[in-house]
Design a protein around this motif. Structure first.
Motif, PDB file in Angstrom:
ATOM      1  N   GLU A 102      55.888 -22.289  39.575  1.00 27.49           N
ATOM      2  CA  GLU A 102      56.274 -22.139  38.172  1.00 27.49           C
ATOM      3  C   GLU A 102      57.505 -21.249  38.039  1.00 27.49           C
ATOM      4  O   GLU A 102      58.390 -21.519  37.228  1.00 27.49           O
ATOM      5  CB  GLU A 102      55.116 -21.569  37.361  1.00 27.49           C
ATOM      6  CG  GLU A 102      54.008 -22.575  37.118  1.00 27.49           C
ATOM      7  CD  GLU A 102      52.788 -21.969  36.454  1.00 27.49           C
ATOM      8  OE1 GLU A 102      52.675 -20.724  36.407  1.00 27.49           O
ATOM      9  OE2 GLU A 102      51.940 -22.743  35.982  1.00 27.49           O
ATOM     10  N   LYS A 104      59.886 -20.872  40.301  1.00 29.63           N
ATOM     11  CA  LYS A 104      61.033 -21.663  40.752  1.00 29.63           C
ATOM     12  C   LYS A 104      61.469 -22.663  39.684  1.00 29.63           C
ATOM     13  O   LYS A 104      62.660 -22.861  39.458  1.00 29.63           O
ATOM     14  CB  LYS A 104      60.694 -22.412  42.048  1.00 29.63           C
ATOM     15  CG  LYS A 104      60.655 -21.526  43.270  1.00 29.63           C
ATOM     16  CD  LYS A 104      60.354 -22.329  44.509  1.00 29.63           C
ATOM     17  CE  LYS A 104      60.296 -21.449  45.737  1.00 29.63           C
ATOM     18  NZ  LYS A 104      59.976 -22.226  46.957  1.00 29.63           N
ATOM     19  N   ILE A 105      60.512 -23.288  39.034  1.00 32.09           N
ATOM     20  CA  ILE A 105      60.826 -24.261  37.989  1.00 32.09           C
ATOM     21  C   ILE A 105      61.575 -23.601  36.842  1.00 32.09           C
ATOM     22  O   ILE A 105      62.559 -24.140  36.331  1.00 32.09           O
ATOM     23  CB  ILE A 105      59.537 -24.962  37.493  1.00 32.09           C
ATOM     24  CG1 ILE A 105      59.012 -25.915  38.569  1.00 32.09           C
ATOM     25  CG2 ILE A 105      59.779 -25.703  36.191  1.00 32.09           C
ATOM     26  CD1 ILE A 105      57.632 -26.461  38.293  1.00 32.09           C
ATOM     27  N   VAL A 106      61.123 -22.419  36.441  1.00 30.02           N
ATOM     28  CA  VAL A 106      61.785 -21.698  35.350  1.00 30.02           C
ATOM     29  C   VAL A 106      63.222 -21.361  35.734  1.00 30.02           C
ATOM     30  O   VAL A 106      64.151 -21.528  34.941  1.00 30.02           O
ATOM     31  CB  VAL A 106      60.994 -20.427  34.975  1.00 30.02           C
ATOM     32  CG1 VAL A 106      61.797 -19.510  34.084  1.00 30.02           C
ATOM     33  CG2 VAL A 106      59.687 -20.809  34.294  1.00 30.02           C
ATOM     34  N   LEU A 108      65.138 -22.936  37.909  1.00 27.22           N
ATOM     35  CA  LEU A 108      65.918 -24.176  37.935  1.00 27.22           C
ATOM     36  C   LEU A 108      66.221 -24.681  36.525  1.00 27.22           C
ATOM     37  O   LEU A 108      67.322 -25.184  36.263  1.00 27.22           O
ATOM     38  CB  LEU A 108      65.183 -25.246  38.739  1.00 27.22           C
ATOM     39  CG  LEU A 108      65.105 -24.996  40.249  1.00 27.22           C
ATOM     40  CD1 LEU A 108      64.174 -26.006  40.912  1.00 27.22           C
ATOM     41  CD2 LEU A 108      66.483 -25.066  40.875  1.00 27.22           C
ATOM     42  N   GLU A 109      65.268 -24.545  35.614  1.00 23.98           N
ATOM     43  CA  GLU A 109      65.519 -24.951  34.231  1.00 23.98           C
ATOM     44  C   GLU A 109      66.626 -24.112  33.603  1.00 23.98           C
ATOM     45  O   GLU A 109      67.453 -24.625  32.851  1.00 23.98           O
ATOM     46  CB  GLU A 109      64.232 -24.849  33.403  1.00 23.98           C
ATOM     47  CG  GLU A 109      63.242 -25.953  33.705  1.00 23.98           C
ATOM     48  CD  GLU A 109      61.919 -25.773  32.986  1.00 23.98           C
ATOM     49  OE1 GLU A 109      61.632 -24.660  32.483  1.00 23.98           O
ATOM     50  OE2 GLU A 109      61.155 -26.755  32.920  1.00 23.98           O
ATOM     51  N   ARG A 110      66.642 -22.820  33.908  1.00 22.32           N
ATOM     52  CA  ARG A 110      67.725 -21.960  33.402  1.00 22.32           C
ATOM     53  C   ARG A 110      69.068 -22.419  33.947  1.00 22.32           C
ATOM     54  O   ARG A 110      70.066 -22.476  33.226  1.00 22.32           O
ATOM     55  CB  ARG A 110      67.480 -20.507  33.801  1.00 22.32           C
ATOM     56  CG  ARG A 110      66.501 -19.798  32.941  1.00 22.32           C
ATOM     57  CD  ARG A 110      66.524 -18.299  33.222  1.00 22.32           C
ATOM     58  NE  ARG A 110      65.317 -17.696  32.724  1.00 22.32           N
ATOM     59  CZ  ARG A 110      64.489 -16.937  33.423  1.00 22.32           C
ATOM     60  NH1 ARG A 110      64.758 -16.659  34.676  1.00 22.32           N
ATOM     61  NH2 ARG A 110      63.414 -16.435  32.877  1.00 22.32           N
ATOM     62  N   VAL A 112      69.949 -25.411  35.019  1.00 21.96           N
ATOM     63  CA  VAL A 112      70.314 -26.681  34.393  1.00 21.96           C
ATOM     64  C   VAL A 112      70.822 -26.441  32.974  1.00 21.96           C
ATOM     65  O   VAL A 112      71.801 -27.050  32.541  1.00 21.96           O
ATOM     66  CB  VAL A 112      69.106 -27.656  34.394  1.00 21.96           C
ATOM     67  CG1 VAL A 112      69.364 -28.851  33.508  1.00 21.96           C
ATOM     68  CG2 VAL A 112      68.805 -28.108  35.814  1.00 21.96           C
ATOM     69  N   GLY A 113      70.202 -25.540  32.253  1.00 22.02           N
ATOM     70  CA  GLY A 113      70.645 -25.215  30.897  1.00 22.02           C
ATOM     71  C   GLY A 113      72.054 -24.640  30.889  1.00 22.02           C
ATOM     72  O   GLY A 113      72.882 -25.026  30.055  1.00 22.02           O
ATOM     73  N   ARG A 114      72.319 -23.714  31.815  1.00 23.99           N
ATOM     74  CA  ARG A 114      73.669 -23.131  31.907  1.00 23.99           C
ATOM     75  C   ARG A 114      74.701 -24.202  32.253  1.00 23.99           C
ATOM     76  O   ARG A 114      75.792 -24.239  31.690  1.00 23.99           O
ATOM     77  CB  ARG A 114      73.699 -22.019  32.954  1.00 23.99           C
ATOM     78  CG  ARG A 114      73.176 -20.693  32.467  1.00 23.99           C
ATOM     79  CD  ARG A 114      73.540 -19.562  33.411  1.00 23.99           C
ATOM     80  NE  ARG A 114      73.103 -19.806  34.775  1.00 23.99           N
ATOM     81  CZ  ARG A 114      71.965 -19.348  35.304  1.00 23.99           C
ATOM     82  NH1 ARG A 114      71.164 -18.612  34.584  1.00 23.99           N
ATOM     83  NH2 ARG A 114      71.646 -19.617  36.546  1.00 23.99           N
TER      84      ARG A 114
END
Length: 153
Positions: A102, A104-106, A108-110, A112-114
């Motif tokens: 979880e 790592k996912i958070v 990676l999501e950050r 991708v957002g940037r």
């Protein structure tokens, strides 16, 4: 009208007589406690389960533990059996692995957002960038090649 009379009236009018929905009677005095008793299923952490099991192994009674932690004695028995079989250790490892994933996912999501923000910013900058009049704007032909020092001489 008394509470019992209201409940009887509801039971007579209800489809499938004899079935009373607690949620329908919560406004009636006396039935609020019933709704509080019909609680949602709770989830307990591995650490809490281990703590309760270790207190039981240390000599605490099932009744005392159940009353203090607001648990059923049968649930504590299940946890003790699971602990003795090594199940709580496997659950702890799985929980740790899940937490790691979880995290790592958070991250990676950050990222991708940037990157999405950067792409949108660059698209806007590209649209607003001044274009030289002599430059070719055709998508197919592309920009004109600039002469190199070798060709100039």
């Amino acid at each position: 009208m008394s509470v019992k009379a209201l409940a009887d009236l509801y039971m007579e009018c209800a489809p499938g007589a004899g079935q009373v929905k607690v949620s329908d009677l919560t406004g009636v005095l006396g039935f609020r406690k019933m709704k509080a008793m019909a609680r949602q299923q709770r989830s307990h952490s591995i650490e809490f389960k281990r703590q309760v099991v270790q207190e039981y192994i240390a000599g605490e009674t099932l009744y005392g533990l159940a009353k203090r932690h607001d648990l059923s004695r049968q649930l504590i028995r299940v946890w003790v059996e699971k602990y003795e079989a090594g199940g709580l250790d496997a659950d702890a490892q799985a929980a740790d692995l899940l937490h790691e994933y979880e995290t790592k996912i958070v991250a990676l999501e950050r990222m991708v957002g940037r990157q999405a923000l950067e792409i949108e910013f660059l698209k806007g900058a590209l649209k607003n960038a001044p274009r030289p009049r002599s430059a070719t704007t055709s998508v197919i032909a592309g920009p004109t090649a600039s002469p190199s020092q070798k060709d100039a001489g």
